[in-house]
Design a protein around this motif. Structure first.
Motif, PDB file in Angstrom:
ATOM      1  N   ASN A  92       0.855  -1.190   0.000  1.00  0.00           N
ATOM      2  CA  ASN A  92       0.000   0.000   0.000  1.00  0.00           C
ATOM      3  C   ASN A  92       0.889   1.238   0.000  1.00  0.00           C
ATOM      4  N   LEU A  93       0.594   2.155  -0.903  1.00  0.00           N
ATOM      5  CA  LEU A  93       1.452   3.329  -1.073  1.00  0.00           C
ATOM      6  C   LEU A  93       0.654   4.607  -0.854  1.00  0.00           C
ATOM      7  N   ALA A  94       1.210   5.509  -0.058  1.00  0.00           N
ATOM      8  CA  ALA A  94       0.599   6.821   0.161  1.00  0.00           C
ATOM      9  C   ALA A  94       1.415   7.868  -0.575  1.00  0.00           C
ATOM     10  N   LEU A  95       0.733   8.676  -1.373  1.00  0.00           N
ATOM     11  CA  LEU A  95       1.396   9.768  -2.082  1.00  0.00           C
ATOM     12  C   LEU A  95       1.048  11.083  -1.401  1.00  0.00           C
ATOM     13  N   VAL A  96       2.072  11.885  -1.092  1.00  0.00           N
ATOM     14  CA  VAL A  96       1.853  13.200  -0.488  1.00  0.00           C
ATOM     15  C   VAL A  96       2.605  14.259  -1.291  1.00  0.00           C
ATOM     16  N   SER A  97       2.089  15.469  -1.255  1.00  0.00           N
ATOM     17  CA  SER A  97       2.816  16.603  -1.831  1.00  0.00           C
ATOM     18  C   SER A  97       3.394  17.411  -0.674  1.00  0.00           C
ATOM     19  N   ASP A  98       4.127  18.465  -0.986  1.00  0.00           N
ATOM     20  CA  ASP A  98       4.699  19.283   0.083  1.00  0.00           C
ATOM     21  C   ASP A  98       3.611  19.958   0.920  1.00  0.00           C
ATOM     22  N   ALA A  99       2.490  20.281   0.277  1.00  0.00           N
ATOM     23  CA  ALA A  99       1.389  20.936   0.982  1.00  0.00           C
ATOM     24  C   ALA A  99       0.098  20.719   0.214  1.00  0.00           C
ATOM     25  N   GLY A 100      -0.959  20.382   0.937  1.00  0.00           N
ATOM     26  CA  GLY A 100      -2.272  20.245   0.313  1.00  0.00           C
ATOM     27  C   GLY A 100      -2.487  18.904  -0.357  1.00  0.00           C
ATOM     28  N   LEU A 101      -3.353  18.909  -1.359  1.00  0.00           N
ATOM     29  CA  LEU A 101      -3.729  17.672  -2.041  1.00  0.00           C
ATOM     30  C   LEU A 101      -2.700  17.287  -3.098  1.00  0.00           C
ATOM     31  N   PRO A 102      -2.247  16.038  -3.102  1.00  0.00           N
ATOM     32  CA  PRO A 102      -1.371  15.600  -4.183  1.00  0.00           C
ATOM     33  C   PRO A 102      -2.136  15.503  -5.491  1.00  0.00           C
ATOM     34  N   ALA A 103      -1.418  15.540  -6.603  1.00  0.00           N
ATOM     35  CA  ALA A 103      -1.972  15.451  -7.957  1.00  0.00           C
ATOM     36  C   ALA A 103      -2.638  16.746  -8.411  1.00  0.00           C
ATOM     37  N   ILE A 104      -2.492  17.827  -7.632  1.00  0.00           N
ATOM     38  CA  ILE A 104      -2.949  19.150  -8.057  1.00  0.00           C
ATOM     39  C   ILE A 104      -1.708  19.991  -8.333  1.00  0.00           C
TER      40      ILE A 104
END
Length: 293
Positions: A92-104
């Motif tokens: 299971n993999l979690a994707l995060v960005s530096d801030a807010g919602l990933p993929a935006i």
């Protein structure tokens, strides 16, 4: 693309893991949801834009993943397929960005595309979002909006992009750095006119600030108060009345060539006539140029 169906919380995975898109704080650590913390604790792998930034977050919430993986714009071509392989193997993999919602406005969208193509469950873990947080506090209409994200770097590309939204009736949402916000506001004024705007910065942080007014008033404010922090620009859209006036304009029955010729007959240089025609029609100057080739 053929039809697919995902049942996020029923086990039809065939041994595959899932891809979780986990929202992270946009400023205040309390933006983090209980579900986001739990998901990050339960996932085998966390993929992050900037692992140094993400380590600080993980340390704060006492999260120790088996693997913290770097995934960003410059390595996505190689890292993306590798991450997908881990998920197919059952991680299971979690994707995060530096801030807010990933993929935006980040490469997470490419990883989601790869996951969907492989029949992997993609599960959003909602949370803070700078654009929507700015919109709801802007005082501008929220019933229809368009997210533009970051504008291009070059002036002509900026203007061309803005021209494409000239007749958009919904509120416009843009992201901008403190170094470019004045340049972007100036372009908005030149292309879209002196519309109402709201400048939101440092959202959910101690120095959160909203500046509301028209474009010129905001430019004047920034002359006295130099920009600091990341900005979200919320820009008034075209009104229905304005759009009706544009559609019933004097040039409506003219071809593009006749429209340009009209301004040339008034003494305008061809380049300026094309620019004026583009402004009338709410399109980019390049569209006019291509139509005349």
């Amino acid at each position: 693309m053929s039809l697919t169906r995902q049942s996020s919380f029923q086990d039809h995975s065939g041994g595959k893991g899932s891809l979780y898109l986990v929202a992270t704080p946009i400023g205040n650590l309390e933006d983090m949801t209980f579900r986001a913390v739990r998901t990050l604790k339960e996932c085998d792998i966390i993929a992050a834009e900037d692992t140094r930034q993400t380590r600080k977050l993980l340390t704060h919430f006492e999260i120790s993943p088996q693997m913290l993986f770097s995934y960003h714009e410059h390595n996505k071509a190689a890292s993306g397929p590798e991450l997908i392989r881990y998920i197919i193997e059952g991680k299971n993999l979690a994707l995060v960005s530096d801030a807010g919602l990933p993929a935006i406005s980040d490469p997470g969208a490419d990883l989601v595309k790869l996951a969907v193509e492989e029949g992997i469950n993609v599960i959003p873990i909602p949370g803070a979002n700078a654009a929507l947080s700015s919109l709801i506090a802007s005082g501008l209409p929220t019933d229809r909006f368009t997210f533009i994200g970051f504008l291009p770097r070059e002036r002509k590309d900026i203007e061309e992009t803005l021209h494409s939204f000239n007749s958009a009736q919904g509120t416009l949402l843009l992201y901008e750095s403190p170094h470019r916000v004045v340049k972007t506001l100036t372009a908005i004024q030149n292309v879209l006119g002196n519309r109402k705007v709201a400048l939101a910065r440092e959202l959910t942080k101690r120095y959160e600030e909203f500046v509301r007014g028209d474009v010129q008033e905001c430019l004047d404010y920034l002359q006295e108060h130099p920009p600091q922090g990341e900005y979200c620009l919320v820009v008034e859209g075209t009104s229905l009345t304005e759009e009706r006036e544009r559609l019933s304009a004097w040039w409506q029955d003219l071809t593009i060539e006749e429209h340009v010729a009209h301004y040339e007959a008034e003494g305008m240089p061809r380049k300026e006539a094309m620019k004026k025609t583009a402004g009338d029609r709410g399109v980019s100057k390049r569209d006019i140029y291509n139509a005349l080739i």
